[in-house]
Design an enzyme around this catalytic site. Structure first.
Site, PDB file in Angstrom:
ATOM      1  N   THR A  64      65.301  26.982  49.539  1.00  0.00           N
ATOM      2  CA  THR A  64      65.538  28.374  49.153  1.00  0.00           C
ATOM      3  C   THR A  64      65.707  28.516  47.640  1.00  0.00           C
ATOM      4  O   THR A  64      66.283  29.489  47.170  1.00  0.00           O
ATOM      5  CB  THR A  64      66.796  28.925  49.861  1.00  0.00           C
ATOM      6  OG1 THR A  64      67.883  28.009  49.611  1.00  0.00           O
ATOM      7  CG2 THR A  64      66.588  29.102  51.338  1.00  0.00           C
ATOM      8  N   GLY A 101      65.800  34.582  45.192  1.00  0.00           N
ATOM      9  CA  GLY A 101      66.184  35.844  44.542  1.00  0.00           C
ATOM     10  C   GLY A 101      65.145  36.275  43.518  1.00  0.00           C
ATOM     11  O   GLY A 101      64.766  37.457  43.452  1.00  0.00           O
TER      12      GLY A 101
END
Ligand code: ATP
Ligand code: HMH
Length: 266
Positions: A208, A212
């Site tokens: 991950t 963002g």
């Protein structure tokens, strides 16, 4: 005429999963023309940030000037800004040039714990950049830092969104990647009049790194192509879901997401 020129103002990630590199890959995948203003060079891989070299403000300024002179962007995104001085120079140029469609990703801390924004710069971000934002995209820890309040419940998230809107951000997305105890990664979107939940499917993975940045870059690309903020967030959610769902499995730490999964529909 809409030509899809999108600008990222952010830090370089040598590992290619976050920052400028993630943004440009995302712009490309979504059909926008990518441009960059680099604020800092990080020596980074999937294991963490080893070193940070901030770019002198005069050179951040001259990159912004070069773009305005010739290639006016149709949407811009800010990521890692690192210091009060860089925030001020970026905000001044955005305001002076009248650049619109501004996505502010208030990047603060890397997954491994490194500070990508100095503690004293949080106030400058709130004061100078937030009022220019078309959409601000904090994760839960960033929203807590910006509001000074703990965020646990849905009501807490709604209040945080309303507070950030009251500081001048026209749209607010409180991202749900860090939501503990809630199964699905729900992103809450507030446009000043209504709240909307964009729901995803949580993937249990370490891959991950840069989620963002990628999410905010996808919103920016869509705005540059003339989509509404709502449509832009909707597509960005689908883009990041695909990117997390088809991991590349590279690196020994938090691996990057897969930027081409959305377009190639794998
Ligand atoms: N494990 C996951 N499965 C599915 N979606 C996720 C997962 N983690 C994050 N997301 C989604 O990815 C997007 C980015 O959210 P997140 O809260 O992770 O951002 P972030 O913490 O700012 O990321 P980073 O700092 O690593 O760049 C949001 O749309 C979020 O819902
Ligand atoms: C350069 C850079 N920007 C943002 C992040 C946050 O993911 C990171 N790790 N590195």
């Amino acid at each position: 005429m809409i030509t899809g020129k999108a600008l990222t103002i952010a830090g370089s990630d040598s590992g290619g999963g976050a920052g400028i590199q993630a943004d440009l890959k995302t712009f490309q995948e979504l059909g926008a023309y990518g441009m960059s203003v680099i604020t800092a060079i990080t020596s980074q891989n999937t294991l963490g940030v080893k070193d940070i070299h901030p770019i002198p403000v005069e050179h951040v300024s001259s990159q912004l000037e070069a773009i305005e002179e010739d290639l006016r962007p149709e949407a811009i995104k800010t990521g890692m800004l690192f210091s009060v001085e860089i925030i001020e120079v970026v905000a001044n140029h955005i305001a002076r040039y009248g650049w619109e469609k501004v996505v502010v990703d208030p990047v603060m801390i890397a997954k491994g714990g490194a500070d990508l924004l100095k503690k004293e710069a949080v106030q400058a971000l709130k004061k100078h950049l937030l009022p220019l934002a078309t959409i601000i995209t904090p994760n839960i820890p960033e929203a807590q830092e910006l509001t000074g309040k703990e965020i646990v419940s849905r009501t807490d998230r709604e209040e945080a969104a309303k507070y950030l809107h009251s500081l001048g951000a026209k749209g607010v997305v409180i991202k749900g990647g860090h939501l503990e105890g809630i199964e699905e990664p729900v992103d809450l979107y507030y446009d000043g009049s209504s709240m909307h939940e964009f729901k995803g499917k949580r993937i249990e993975t370490k891959q991950t790194h840069g989620t963002g940045c990628t999410f905010a870059a996808a919103i920016t690309a869509q705005l540059a192509l003339g989509r509404s903020p709502f449509e832009a967030v909707e597509t960005a959610k689908a883009f990041i879901q695909a990117a997390i769902s088809h991991p590349l499995n590279i690196g020994n730490g938090h691996g990057p997401t897969n930027h081409w999964a959305y377009r190639r529909n794998v």
